[in-house]
Design a protein around this motif. Structure first.
Motif, mmCIF file in Angstrom:
data_model
loop_
_atom_site.group_PDB
_atom_site.id
_atom_site.type_symbol
_atom_site.label_atom_id
_atom_site.label_comp_id
_atom_site.label_asym_id
_atom_site.label_seq_id
_atom_site.Cartn_x
_atom_site.Cartn_y
_atom_site.Cartn_z
ATOM 1 N N ASP A 99 -0.867 -5.370 -2.098
ATOM 2 C CA ASP A 99 -2.007 -4.860 -1.313
ATOM 3 C C ASP A 99 -2.018 -5.559 0.035
ATOM 4 O O ASP A 99 -1.759 -6.768 0.119
ATOM 5 C CB ASP A 99 -3.333 -5.137 -2.014
ATOM 6 N N ALA A 143 0.847 -1.210 0.000
ATOM 7 C CA ALA A 143 0.000 0.000 0.000
ATOM 8 C C ALA A 143 0.872 1.246 0.000
ATOM 9 O O ALA A 143 0.665 2.177 0.798
ATOM 10 C CB ALA A 143 -0.963 -0.009 1.180
ATOM 11 N N VAL A 197 -8.090 -0.640 1.448
ATOM 12 C CA VAL A 197 -6.774 -0.965 0.897
ATOM 13 C C VAL A 197 -6.164 0.242 0.204
ATOM 14 O O VAL A 197 -4.971 0.535 0.340
ATOM 15 C CB VAL A 197 -6.887 -2.166 -0.063
ATOM 16 N N ALA A 198 -7.003 0.958 -0.555
ATOM 17 C CA ALA A 198 -6.496 2.102 -1.316
ATOM 18 C C ALA A 198 -6.335 3.351 -0.463
ATOM 19 O O ALA A 198 -5.767 4.343 -0.930
ATOM 20 C CB ALA A 198 -7.436 2.397 -2.481
#
Length: 564
Positions: A135, A56, A197-198
């Protein structure tokens, strides 16, 4: 004797000097080479992540797993502590990722990044070749996430509306429905995980359309086919030796288009059908006839009832549904005739012992514009039968019981019931004392709650005979209410003196439209009813309170030149 006896091994055409010792040395040498390479790989890769590895956008390349774990927890923790704005169906909801059951699984993330244990050759190869941008692995508590999404789903959900068909007269009308919507919990959960996650602080949740069971196309096709055929013309229902012709305007409004497993199907509202077709059904012969009372002069006579047959609402509905599915001259169906006895049999009526007039009341009336005709009200009251144990409501008997004429009839009825010994659960005296009846012996009725209710607590039936005698003009007459039965109670009554008397004032009115009015005093009065039978005595007290009615005097001078 030698410790290692020589045994010669020859392979193909190799020199005979090659033997087992040479093979053993070769294997040992090869093992040492691979061991050296493995040791070099471990020395180079060690217990660390491949260089260039990011999670990430957090660089953890070359770090040991323990160090990388600390870094990732420090960098990713704020994402779990910052609420996410979830938008759906024009509304925005705030979600706490941790309370929604979403957490980062650091150990699983590092296991993916290292590619295996430090002694795993795949890990060594991964370190030598460099890492990837990964991720983080998100652990999801399905129960907690479902609970949060369910709360949102209640606000998002819109039930689909089926297209319907209404039948009005001999026509149909299609009312189009629409699709509903539901929160797509699976896709919404995936989007929340992706946003976490983003590192996104907002996310659009997913909805899905829910189609109605009955679409517009299905309803339109049904209206053009089955419904149109059903209303294409009259139908004939045969009952015994008679035929009943029913027009579409009669049975049409009772038809219904009900949703089923395979679309719409035609049904019928039995109550609505029998209500609309009652007149036609009553014209069928062989109906049971109730026993009744008629008068030969002043003597009541029992007219016997007769048994017959009845067309039940269910049988009529089945026949109509069968007939409307046919075309042209074939729109005919037979309904069974059900044997039926009268509701009031001759034996039952005779057992009520309606033999003598037990009470009666008469009073003069004058019809005033807008006050109704007492004669028509008396006609509706005439013939009412109060069976032993039954309760009688005047509002239920007179459809327009709010007029002064209805209160006049109510006063006649109350006064007769008072002296017949009937129980009177509900009674309201007039607002003003008119003088037409004795003080406390009048009644006022007004929908929906001011009613005159009588109860027959005796063992005999009570028959109400009501009629009007016209006077010298069509706007005046005398009203009569008689109660016929077998006397059960002996009734006496006495009235108290008037008290709390209020004299009317004189109100002068100088308007040309003034209508003069006589004043009436207001007062209270108590009426005592004494009922006796076979040595038993019962006393009842009734209170009446009348409001004062002021006198109105018109003082306007006549116009000059007006006729005197």
């Amino acid at each position: 004797m030698r410790w290692w006896p020589r045994r010669r091994v020859y392979l193909d055409n190799l020199p005979k000097t090659h033997d087992l010792r040479f093979l053993l040395v070769f294997v040992i040498a090869l093992t040492l080479v691979f061991g050296a390479l493995y040791g070099v790989g471990y020395a180079v890769a060690g217990n660390k992540l491949p260089s260039g590895t990011t999670v990430a956008d957090v660089d953890v390349g070359g770090m040991s797993p323990d160090r990388a774990r600390i870094v990732l927890q420090d960098k990713l923790a704020p994402r779990l502590q910052t609420p996410v704005k979830a938008s759906v169906a024009g509304k925005t909801y705030t979600l706490d990722p941790q309370r929604a059951g979403l957490t980062f699984d650091i150990d699983a993330t590092l296991a993916t990044a290292t590619g295996g244990s430090p002694w795993d050759p795949r890990h060594m190869l991964h370190v030598l070749m460099g890492g990837d941008d990964l991720d983080p692995v998100v652990a999801v508590d399905d129960a907690e996430l479902a609970t949060k999404l369910k709360r949102i789903a209640r606000h998002v959900e819109q039930k689909p509306v089926d297209s319907t068909i209404s039948f009005t007269g001999a026509r149909t009308k299609v009312v189009y429905g629409h699709a509903g919507r539901q929160l797509d919990s699976q896709r919404s959960g995936d989007r929340l995980v992706a946003a976490l996650v983003a590192g996104d602080r907002s996310v659009d949740l997913a909805v899905r359309a829910v189609q109605p069971k009955v679409s517009a196309i299905t309803a339109t096709r049904f209206a053009d086919k089955e419904a149109r055929r059903a209303l294409s013309g009259p139908i004939t229902v045969k009952v015994a030796d008679a035929a009943l012709v029913v027009q579409p305007r009669r049975f049409g409004p009772a038809l219904r288009a009900r949703p089923g497993d395979d679309g719409l199907r035609l049904s019928i509202d039995e109550v609505q059908l029998i209500k609309r077709a009652r007149e036609a059904v009553q014209r069928l012969p062989h109906h049971p006839v109730d026993a009744r009372i008629r008068f030969a002069g002043d003597r009541p006579v029992v007219v016997p009832g007769t048994a017959g047959v009845t067309l039940t609402p269910t049988d009529l509905a089945k026949a109509v549904l069968k007939a409307v599915a046919l075309k042209g001259d074939k729109r005919v169906a037979r309904a069974p005739a059900t044997p039926d006895n009268p509701k009031l049999t001759t034996e039952d009526l005779r057992a009520m012992r309606i033999r003598e007039r037990v009470a009666s009341t008469s009073a003069r009336y004058r019809i005033v514009n807008g006050q109704g005709d007492p004669a028509s009200q008396l006609g509706r009251l005439d013939g009412a039968l109060i069976k032993p144990g039954d309760t009688f409501s005047l509002l239920g008997r007179l459809p327009d019981a709010g007029s002064p004429a209805a209160s006049f009839v109510a006063s006649l009825t109350y006064s007769a019931a008072f002296y017949a010994g009937l129980e009177i659960p509900e009674h309201t005296a007039g607002r003003f004392y008119s003088g037409a009846f004795g003080p406390g012996r009048d009644a006022h009725v007004e929908p929906p709650s001011t009613d005159l209710v009588l109860k027959n607590t005796g063992p005999y039936g009570v028959y109400i005979r009501a009629y009007a005698e016209k006077g010298q003009t069509s706007r005046a007459g005398v009203g009569h209410v008689e109660l016929w039965s077998t006397r059960f109670w002996q009734v006496r009554a006495r009235a108290s003196a008037r008290y709390n008397v209020v004299r009317p004032d004189v109100v002068k009115n100088d308007r040309r439209s003034c209508i003069p009015r006589a004043g009436r005093p207001g007062f209270d009065v108590d009426l005592t009813r004494i009922l006796t039978r076979d040595g038993h005595k019962r006393t009842e007290l009734t209170h009446a309170s009348y409001a004062v009615l002021d006198e109105v005097r018109c003082t306007a001078k006549p116009l000059r030149g007006a006729a005197r």
